[in-house]
Scaffold this motif. Structure first.
Motif, PDB file in Angstrom:
ATOM      1  N   CYS A  77     -13.850  -1.514  21.578  1.00  0.00           N
ATOM      2  CA  CYS A  77     -12.410  -1.804  21.679  1.00  0.00           C
ATOM      3  C   CYS A  77     -12.107  -3.169  21.061  1.00  0.00           C
ATOM      4  O   CYS A  77     -11.097  -3.331  20.361  1.00  0.00           O
ATOM      5  N   ILE A  78     -12.992  -4.132  21.316  1.00  0.00           N
ATOM      6  CA  ILE A  78     -12.782  -5.479  20.749  1.00  0.00           C
ATOM      7  C   ILE A  78     -12.931  -5.426  19.228  1.00  0.00           C
ATOM      8  O   ILE A  78     -12.167  -6.063  18.495  1.00  0.00           O
ATOM      9  N   PHE A  79     -13.888  -4.599  18.751  1.00  0.00           N
ATOM     10  CA  PHE A  79     -14.070  -4.435  17.303  1.00  0.00           C
ATOM     11  C   PHE A  79     -12.768  -3.891  16.681  1.00  0.00           C
ATOM     12  O   PHE A  79     -12.283  -4.409  15.666  1.00  0.00           O
ATOM     13  N   THR A  80     -12.186  -2.857  17.323  1.00  0.00           N
ATOM     14  CA  THR A  80     -10.924  -2.282  16.821  1.00  0.00           C
ATOM     15  C   THR A  80      -9.824  -3.339  16.833  1.00  0.00           C
ATOM     16  O   THR A  80      -9.054  -3.453  15.885  1.00  0.00           O
ATOM     17  N   MET A  81      -9.785  -4.122  17.925  1.00  0.00           N
ATOM     18  CA  MET A  81      -8.757  -5.162  18.042  1.00  0.00           C
ATOM     19  C   MET A  81      -8.898  -6.180  16.911  1.00  0.00           C
ATOM     20  O   MET A  81      -7.893  -6.617  16.332  1.00  0.00           O
ATOM     21  N   LEU A  82     -10.165  -6.513  16.561  1.00  0.00           N
ATOM     22  CA  LEU A  82     -10.384  -7.471  15.463  1.00  0.00           C
ATOM     23  C   LEU A  82      -9.904  -6.877  14.131  1.00  0.00           C
ATOM     24  O   LEU A  82      -9.304  -7.585  13.313  1.00  0.00           O
ATOM     25  N   CYS A  83     -10.158  -5.561  13.948  1.00  0.00           N
ATOM     26  CA  CYS A  83      -9.698  -4.896  12.712  1.00  0.00           C
ATOM     27  C   CYS A  83      -8.175  -4.944  12.632  1.00  0.00           C
ATOM     28  O   CYS A  83      -7.604  -5.236  11.568  1.00  0.00           O
ATOM     29  N   ILE A  84      -7.516  -4.654  13.774  1.00  0.00           N
ATOM     30  CA  ILE A  84      -6.045  -4.671  13.791  1.00  0.00           C
ATOM     31  C   ILE A  84      -5.543  -6.094  13.542  1.00  0.00           C
ATOM     32  O   ILE A  84      -4.587  -6.300  12.785  1.00  0.00           O
ATOM     33  N   TYR A 118     -14.484   1.772   8.894  1.00  0.00           N
ATOM     34  CA  TYR A 118     -14.110   1.474  10.286  1.00  0.00           C
ATOM     35  C   TYR A 118     -14.466   2.646  11.194  1.00  0.00           C
ATOM     36  O   TYR A 118     -15.128   2.476  12.232  1.00  0.00           O
ATOM     37  N   LEU A 119     -14.050   3.855  10.757  1.00  0.00           N
ATOM     38  CA  LEU A 119     -14.279   5.027  11.607  1.00  0.00           C
ATOM     39  C   LEU A 119     -15.777   5.287  11.771  1.00  0.00           C
ATOM     40  O   LEU A 119     -16.242   5.623  12.867  1.00  0.00           O
ATOM     41  N   LEU A 120     -16.522   5.094  10.700  1.00  0.00           N
ATOM     42  CA  LEU A 120     -17.975   5.307  10.744  1.00  0.00           C
ATOM     43  C   LEU A 120     -18.619   4.346  11.745  1.00  0.00           C
ATOM     44  O   LEU A 120     -19.451   4.749  12.570  1.00  0.00           O
ATOM     45  N   LEU A 180       0.838  -1.212   0.000  1.00  0.00           N
ATOM     46  CA  LEU A 180       0.000   0.000   0.000  1.00  0.00           C
ATOM     47  C   LEU A 180       0.868   1.256   0.000  1.00  0.00           C
ATOM     48  O   LEU A 180       2.002   1.246   0.482  1.00  0.00           O
ATOM     49  N   ASP A 181       0.319   2.339  -0.543  1.00  0.00           N
ATOM     50  CA  ASP A 181       1.014   3.624  -0.540  1.00  0.00           C
ATOM     51  C   ASP A 181       1.196   4.078   0.917  1.00  0.00           C
ATOM     52  O   ASP A 181       0.270   3.941   1.731  1.00  0.00           O
ATOM     53  N   PRO A 182       2.373   4.622   1.271  1.00  0.00           N
ATOM     54  CA  PRO A 182       2.571   5.029   2.676  1.00  0.00           C
ATOM     55  C   PRO A 182       1.548   6.072   3.154  1.00  0.00           C
ATOM     56  O   PRO A 182       1.209   6.099   4.336  1.00  0.00           O
ATOM     57  N   ARG A 183       1.040   6.905   2.223  1.00  0.00           N
ATOM     58  CA  ARG A 183       0.020   7.889   2.639  1.00  0.00           C
ATOM     59  C   ARG A 183      -1.237   7.181   3.125  1.00  0.00           C
ATOM     60  O   ARG A 183      -1.860   7.586   4.098  1.00  0.00           O
ATOM     61  N   THR A 184      -1.594   6.092   2.445  1.00  0.00           N
ATOM     62  CA  THR A 184      -2.777   5.312   2.845  1.00  0.00           C
ATOM     63  C   THR A 184      -2.541   4.734   4.238  1.00  0.00           C
ATOM     64  O   THR A 184      -3.423   4.781   5.100  1.00  0.00           O
ATOM     65  N   LYS A 185      -1.326   4.219   4.449  1.00  0.00           N
ATOM     66  CA  LYS A 185      -1.043   3.594   5.752  1.00  0.00           C
ATOM     67  C   LYS A 185      -1.015   4.634   6.866  1.00  0.00           C
ATOM     68  O   LYS A 185      -1.522   4.390   7.962  1.00  0.00           O
ATOM     69  N   LEU A 186      -0.435   5.808   6.552  1.00  0.00           N
ATOM     70  CA  LEU A 186      -0.395   6.867   7.573  1.00  0.00           C
ATOM     71  C   LEU A 186      -1.815   7.300   7.929  1.00  0.00           C
ATOM     72  O   LEU A 186      -2.153   7.470   9.105  1.00  0.00           O
ATOM     73  N   CYS A 187      -2.656   7.462   6.893  1.00  0.00           N
ATOM     74  CA  CYS A 187      -4.052   7.862   7.116  1.00  0.00           C
ATOM     75  C   CYS A 187      -4.765   6.764   7.911  1.00  0.00           C
ATOM     76  O   CYS A 187      -5.504   7.054   8.863  1.00  0.00           O
ATOM     77  N   GLY A 188      -4.497   5.498   7.541  1.00  0.00           N
ATOM     78  CA  GLY A 188      -5.128   4.379   8.231  1.00  0.00           C
ATOM     79  C   GLY A 188      -4.772   4.361   9.711  1.00  0.00           C
ATOM     80  O   GLY A 188      -5.635   4.204  10.567  1.00  0.00           O
ATOM     81  N   VAL A 189      -3.491   4.566  10.025  1.00  0.00           N
ATOM     82  CA  VAL A 189      -3.051   4.538  11.428  1.00  0.00           C
ATOM     83  C   VAL A 189      -3.670   5.723  12.183  1.00  0.00           C
ATOM     84  O   VAL A 189      -4.138   5.576  13.320  1.00  0.00           O
ATOM     85  N   ALA A 190      -3.704   6.897  11.532  1.00  0.00           N
ATOM     86  CA  ALA A 190      -4.295   8.076  12.176  1.00  0.00           C
ATOM     87  C   ALA A 190      -5.771   7.810  12.499  1.00  0.00           C
ATOM     88  O   ALA A 190      -6.240   8.111  13.606  1.00  0.00           O
ATOM     89  N   PHE A 191      -6.495   7.194  11.553  1.00  0.00           N
ATOM     90  CA  PHE A 191      -7.921   6.906  11.770  1.00  0.00           C
ATOM     91  C   PHE A 191      -8.097   5.824  12.826  1.00  0.00           C
ATOM     92  O   PHE A 191      -9.024   5.877  13.629  1.00  0.00           O
ATOM     93  N   LEU A 192      -7.203   4.832  12.824  1.00  0.00           N
ATOM     94  CA  LEU A 192      -7.281   3.765  13.837  1.00  0.00           C
ATOM     95  C   LEU A 192      -7.094   4.356  15.229  1.00  0.00           C
ATOM     96  O   LEU A 192      -7.848   4.046  16.154  1.00  0.00           O
ATOM     97  N   ILE A 193      -6.086   5.238  15.355  1.00  0.00           N
ATOM     98  CA  ILE A 193      -5.818   5.838  16.673  1.00  0.00           C
ATOM     99  C   ILE A 193      -6.991   6.734  17.084  1.00  0.00           C
ATOM    100  O   ILE A 193      -7.423   6.706  18.246  1.00  0.00           O
TER     101      ILE A 193
END
Lengths: 266, 252
Positions: free
Chosen positions: B45-52, B240-242, B20-33
């Motif tokens: 929290c468990i839902f987020t853990m499953l996504c990770i 995910y964020l939604l 994946l493009d690093p911009r996508t990954k940076l955006c993904g991590v920012a949204f995950l956090i």
């Protein structure tokens, strides 16, 4: 006209005189070895020639550009690239090709040019197979070759090595010295190498001996005779460490040349 | 513990996440956090853990490598959990929630580092924030700092290990004694570490200057380009964020 010229160059760090009154002229295509013990001012001289530091007195010119002229700094660094002692402290990329690309990207070259230059220098340095490797996983000799490749990629006219081979074993050291001599002979690359190893001076066009910040001898290896007591004794101790029998008399009477030839003979 | 630092270490793998493009990954991590901090229930929290967990599986980075990154902060997690249990009403629930959140943040940031080379992260930051140049923000310099920091974390960790080994061979024992004794002992590791780091930084600066850093507008050997995989990843990130926001609104 000389490629590199130093005229009456002095430099002091916090009041301590590191170099004083250095006059030096290096012609294009010469292989120059600057010899001297620790603290003699070799690294300071290498940094002055690359415009990393500016002389407190005198002037240095590289390809006609004065290092004190801020507008010429990048031209000077492109003409005479500098390789430092520890490769681990100068590797920037995550892959070999990324590291070589660093200077080329800074020069604003098109990606396709960068790619072809990288291919060229990898071939010159024998690192083609390591192109996508992590530089941290390379051997010491390969790391040093990578640092040299990074400078060769700039397509300059001179390479300055500041004790760059001092951390290598004899085999890797010989490999790199051979590469430098080949580049010097075939491509006309000017090589300026600072070293404590007198063996490096044997095949040089010009040997400059520094001691306590001053040039104490310079000329062809066979002409370099005047050696101060301190350096002569350090040469002797280096030779003795390698089990080469040298009497105090030989070193103090005839200086470096006899010590060198004695070593060469053994 | 120094040996367990995984931050800044790239794990070479040919996976969906790695390409994946690093911009996508940076955006993904920012949204995950962001999602982790929005989550206020164990379910989200468990839902987020499953996504990770799904991302870790897609990245093909061994789980033990991810878990290894948690070891250095295990003491911190334990202290936070104990303090919550003692001082906060409904403390056990809070302790579990906070510990889960911290573990998730570490997993998300570790996954970014393990699947993205430092130079790619720096390219991503630089390209993603290039609009800030108009505000006179030195984006290129900041991106270079990020790249160097990530590159040098494992090197400095290795250096610290070497210094620790050298001091141990000279009689230093960091495991014995109370807190004061251990703190005093750590000085003999920290000071050489600082000296070495400063020396490295100085040499690196010289090497960068001599290789024309700051010469002009830099180009890139591999300019960043989005692919269809990135489009799919962005859809997943926004979904995910939604979902997390909906869980928060619906008090799930």
């Amino acid at each position: 006209m000389a490629l590199i010229e130093a005229r009456g160059v002095s430099y002091s760090y916090n009041g301590k005189q590191a170099l004083s009154g250095i006059d030096l002229s290096i012609g294009s295509g010469q292989f120059v070895v600057v010899l001297g013990p620790n603290g003699s001012g070799k690294s300071t001289l290498a940094r002055l020639l690359n415009a990393i530091i500016l002389p407190t007195q005198g002037e240095v010119s590289v390809d006609g550009h004065l290092t004190s002229d801020k507008a010429s700094v990048f031209d000077i660094r492109k003409t005479a690239g500098l390789v430092l002692q520890n490769p681990d402290n100068q590797i920037i990329g995550d892959t070999v090709e990324d590291d070589i690309a660093f200077a080329l990207e800074n020069m604003g070259l098109h990606p396709s040019w960068i790619d072809s230059i990288i291919t060229d220098v990898l071939e010159q340095t024998g690192l083609t197979a390591q192109r996508f490797s992590n530089p941290r996983e390379l051997s010491g000799g390969q790391k040093e070759l990578l640092c040299i490749a990074g400078i060769l990629a700039m397509k300059g006219r001179c390479i300055i090595l500041d004790e760059a081979l001092s951390m290598l074993d004899r085999e890797n050291r010989n490999l790199i010295v051979d590469l430098l001599h080949r580049l010097n002979r075939e491509n006309g690359l000017t090589v300026v190498m600072t070293s404590q190893d007198t063996e490096d001076a044997l095949d040089a066009d010009l040997v400059v001996v520094l001691d306590d910040g001053k040039v104490v001898a310079s000329g062809k290896p066979e002409d370099v005779r005047i050696v101060p007591e301190s350096f002569a004794s350090s040469v002797a101790s280096m030779l003795r460490e390698r089990n080469v029998a040298v009497s105090e008399e030989v070193v103090s009477e005839d200086g470096l040349l006899k010590a060198l030839s004695k070593k060469g003979a053994v | 513990m120094i040996r367990d630092v995984t931050l800044g270490r790239y794990y070479r793998q040919d996976s969906f996440v790695h390409t994946l493009d690093p911009r996508t990954k940076l955006c993904g991590v920012a949204f995950l956090i962001a999602g982790i901090f929005i989550s206020s229930s164990v379910i989200s929290c468990i839902f987020t853990m499953l996504c990770i967990a799904a991302l870790v599986w897609l990245s093909r980075v061994p789980l033990r490598y991810m878990v290894k990154g948690l070891l250095p902060i295990f003491v911190f997690l334990a202290v936070v959990a104990v303090l919550n249990i003692i001082l906060v009403p409904n403390g056990v629930f809070r302790a579990i929630l906070i510990s889960l959140r911290v573990v998730e943040v570490i997993f998300a940031s570790n996954l970014l580092c393990l699947s993205t080379r430092p130079r790619e992260i720096s390219n991503g930051v630089e390209t993603g924030f290039s609009w800030m140049r108009h505000l006179k923000v030195p984006v290129h310099d900041l991106a270079t700092i990020v790249s160097i920091a990530f590159t040098f974390i494992p090197i400095l960790a290795e250096e610290a290990r070497r210094i620790l080994d050298a001091q141990t061979s000279r009689g230093l024992d960091m495991r014995k004694g109370g807190l004061v004794k251990k703190t005093k002992a750590s000085v003999s590791v920290i000071i050489p570490m600082f000296v070495s780091a400063i020396e490295r930084a100085e040499n690196l600066a010289v090497a960068m200057e001599s290789r024309l850093y700051g010469c002009g507008e830099p180009t890139r050997l591999h300019p960043l380009k989005y692919s269809y995989d990135d489009a799919a990843a962005y859809v997943c990130i926004f979904t995910y964020l939604l979902v997390v926001i909906l869980m928060k609104v619906g008090r799930l």
